[in-house]
Design a protein around this motif. Structure first.
Motif, PDB file in Angstrom:
ATOM      1  N   TRP A 104      39.757  77.221  33.330  1.00  0.00           N
ATOM      2  CA  TRP A 104      39.473  77.402  34.756  1.00  0.00           C
ATOM      3  C   TRP A 104      40.436  76.626  35.643  1.00  0.00           C
ATOM      4  O   TRP A 104      40.791  77.077  36.747  1.00  0.00           O
ATOM      5  N   ASN A 154      37.328  83.153  44.533  1.00  0.00           N
ATOM      6  CA  ASN A 154      36.319  82.647  43.607  1.00  0.00           C
ATOM      7  C   ASN A 154      34.906  83.047  44.013  1.00  0.00           C
ATOM      8  O   ASN A 154      34.037  83.203  43.149  1.00  0.00           O
ATOM      9  N   MET A 275      28.332  81.053  45.467  1.00  0.00           N
ATOM     10  CA  MET A 275      29.308  80.098  44.929  1.00  0.00           C
ATOM     11  C   MET A 275      28.926  78.660  45.279  1.00  0.00           C
ATOM     12  O   MET A 275      28.970  77.767  44.417  1.00  0.00           O
ATOM     13  N   CYS A 276      28.535  78.429  46.537  1.00  0.00           N
ATOM     14  CA  CYS A 276      28.166  77.071  46.952  1.00  0.00           C
ATOM     15  C   CYS A 276      26.943  76.565  46.185  1.00  0.00           C
ATOM     16  O   CYS A 276      26.905  75.411  45.744  1.00  0.00           O
ATOM     17  N   ILE A 279      28.016  75.694  42.618  1.00  0.00           N
ATOM     18  CA  ILE A 279      28.784  74.456  42.526  1.00  0.00           C
ATOM     19  C   ILE A 279      27.860  73.248  42.656  1.00  0.00           C
ATOM     20  O   ILE A 279      27.937  72.285  41.877  1.00  0.00           O
ATOM     21  N   ARG A 282      25.639  72.899  39.498  1.00  0.00           N
ATOM     22  CA  ARG A 282      26.335  72.431  38.300  1.00  0.00           C
ATOM     23  C   ARG A 282      26.783  70.982  38.427  1.00  0.00           C
ATOM     24  O   ARG A 282      26.689  70.207  37.461  1.00  0.00           O
ATOM     25  N   LEU A 283      27.263  70.605  39.604  1.00  0.00           N
ATOM     26  CA  LEU A 283      27.674  69.214  39.794  1.00  0.00           C
ATOM     27  C   LEU A 283      26.487  68.271  39.691  1.00  0.00           C
ATOM     28  O   LEU A 283      26.605  67.156  39.168  1.00  0.00           O
ATOM     29  N   SER A 288      30.890  71.026  34.924  1.00  0.00           N
ATOM     30  CA  SER A 288      32.038  71.533  35.665  1.00  0.00           C
ATOM     31  C   SER A 288      31.576  72.570  36.689  1.00  0.00           C
ATOM     32  O   SER A 288      30.636  73.326  36.422  1.00  0.00           O
ATOM     33  N   PRO A 289      32.215  72.652  37.863  1.00  0.00           N
ATOM     34  CA  PRO A 289      31.846  73.676  38.847  1.00  0.00           C
ATOM     35  C   PRO A 289      31.983  75.092  38.311  1.00  0.00           C
ATOM     36  O   PRO A 289      31.344  76.015  38.823  1.00  0.00           O
ATOM     37  N   MET A 290      32.824  75.274  37.290  1.00  0.00           N
ATOM     38  CA  MET A 290      33.039  76.597  36.715  1.00  0.00           C
ATOM     39  C   MET A 290      32.213  76.838  35.452  1.00  0.00           C
ATOM     40  O   MET A 290      32.399  77.847  34.765  1.00  0.00           O
TER      41      MET A 290
END
Length: 392
Positions: A104, A154, A275-276, A279, A282-283, A288-290
């Protein structure tokens, strides 16, 4: 308008006719998506459909460059060719990921380099809404432009999880932008608009691809397609809004909705929101953000009971509401737009939550019935106990 419809038909027709060939090529070279734990599909499906979309867009742009009504846009500047070059590069990067599953960070670096190249080639936001429209420095313009392109790429990539979802959302946003940019262009001596041209060609290729990608999909667009869509819709918005002349624009009229930074976010609201959320989610878990998971908006829709087709149609509805609502406020009174927005939001909310409520309400009734029965038994038991104690 007829010329734009012709361009859309060219892009859609080429994409539709080439997609079966691209599917065969993808199978031959091994660009086939295996079924992973987070996937909705249950059988391995070829990827790399973005190649057919790229060819459809390229052919449409080449046709446009030879049409008298539009060819002046290509002669005035090299911006169109820079955008097309960037589209080819971003699709090639996506194809590499479809074939070899790139790391990524490597993919993100490639996206950033391509975005900087496009910004360096002349596609930049030069005006910033800071109380009034202020001309940004060249370095700041390039940085903002590159950030917007990478973020949109993304965002569309994140939301590409159901058959027809990403292409439909981008097509809806493209239609809204095309209407807007066409109306704005009518105030100029020539109706020709590069933003409208890009949007219309993008909408055409999306429609051509959806015909093969509707559930159950014969082919996935892969990163070569999702990254291309995010790139093109942002390029169109930057072309339309990125070169506002601070001296000639009355900011009290245009600034609320004509901000270059907000327009792509409004049209791509659902992908950006997804997406936000991903992220942050996951954080917060130290990932990882991906890092992939099954907590995207479309996964949640399936979890509460929607079918794939139903979830896609409802998400299309939300995308239409946000995209067209943000554009319509320029042409209709705000109170009318607000009333329509609230009514449509209520209907979409009911449609979104219907499967959950359909199963949950009987469960609540059953729980209440059981609780009522238990309470009745307990009451009878207490009454019998009282009688026993009274007899003693």
């Amino acid at each position: 308008m007829r010329i734009y419809l012709f361009i859309a038909a060219v892009a859609g027709g080429v994409t539709y006719l080439l997609t079966p060939l691209i599917r065969h090529i993808a199978i031959e070279i091994g660009a086939v998506g295996e079924v992973r734990a987070r996937d909705v599909h249950t059988v391995p499906t070829p990827r790399m459909g973005g190649l057919g979309m790229l060819i459809g867009f390229t052919v449409a742009m080449l046709f446009a460059s030879r049409i008298p009504f539009i060819e002046g846009l290509f002669a005035q500047s090299h911006q169109a060719w820079v955008i097309l070059a960037g589209a080819i590069m971003i699709s090639l990067l996506g194809m590499a990921d479809d074939l070899w599953d790139l790391d990524w960070m490597l993919k993100l670096a490639g996206q950033l380099l391509i975005s900087v190249f496009v910004a360096w080639g002349g596609l930049q936001i030069i005006s910033l809404p800071l109380g009034s429209l202020v001309t940004a420095s060249p370095s700041l313009s390039m940085a903002i432009t590159a950030f917007l392109i990478v973020a949109s790429i993304n965002a569309v990539n994140f939301v590409d999880g159901l058959d027809g979802l990403a292409s439909g959302i981008v097509a809806i946003g493209g239609i809204a932008f095309a209407i807007y940019s066409y109306i704005i262009a009518r105030s100029s001596p020539s109706y020709a608009s590069m933003a409208t041209l890009i949007d219309i060609a993008m909408v055409g290729m999306c429609v051509g691809f959806i015909l093969h990608n509707w559930h159950p999909a014969k082919l996935f667009m892969g990163d070569s397609g999702s990254m291309l869509l995010g790139y093109l819709i942002t390029c169109a918005s930057i072309v339309m809004t990125g070169r506002l002349d601070p001296a000639s624009i009355h900011t009290s009229i245009y600034l609320p909705v004509f901000m270059p930074i907000l327009l792509p976010m409004l049209v791509l609201f659902l992908p950006i929101l997804d997406m936000c959320l991903a992220i942050v989610r996951r954080l917060s878990k130290g990932q990882s953000p991906m890092h992939p998971d099954r907590m995207h908006l479309h996964h949640r829709m399936l979890r509460i009971g929607h079918t794939v087709q139903g979830a896609v149609l409802i998400l299309w509805g939300w995308a239409s509401l946000i995209a067209f609502g943000s554009i319509m406020i320029l042409f209709f009174k705000a109170q009318y737009v607000l009333i329509g927005f609230l009514i449509a939001s209520a209907l979409l909310t009911v449609a979104t939550m219907y499967p959950y409520l359909k199963h949950r309400i009987p469960e609540i009734r059953e729980e209440n019935a059981i609780s009522g029965t238990d309470a009745q038994h307990a009451s009878v038991g207490r009454a019998r106990g009282d009688k026993t104690r009274g007899g003693r």
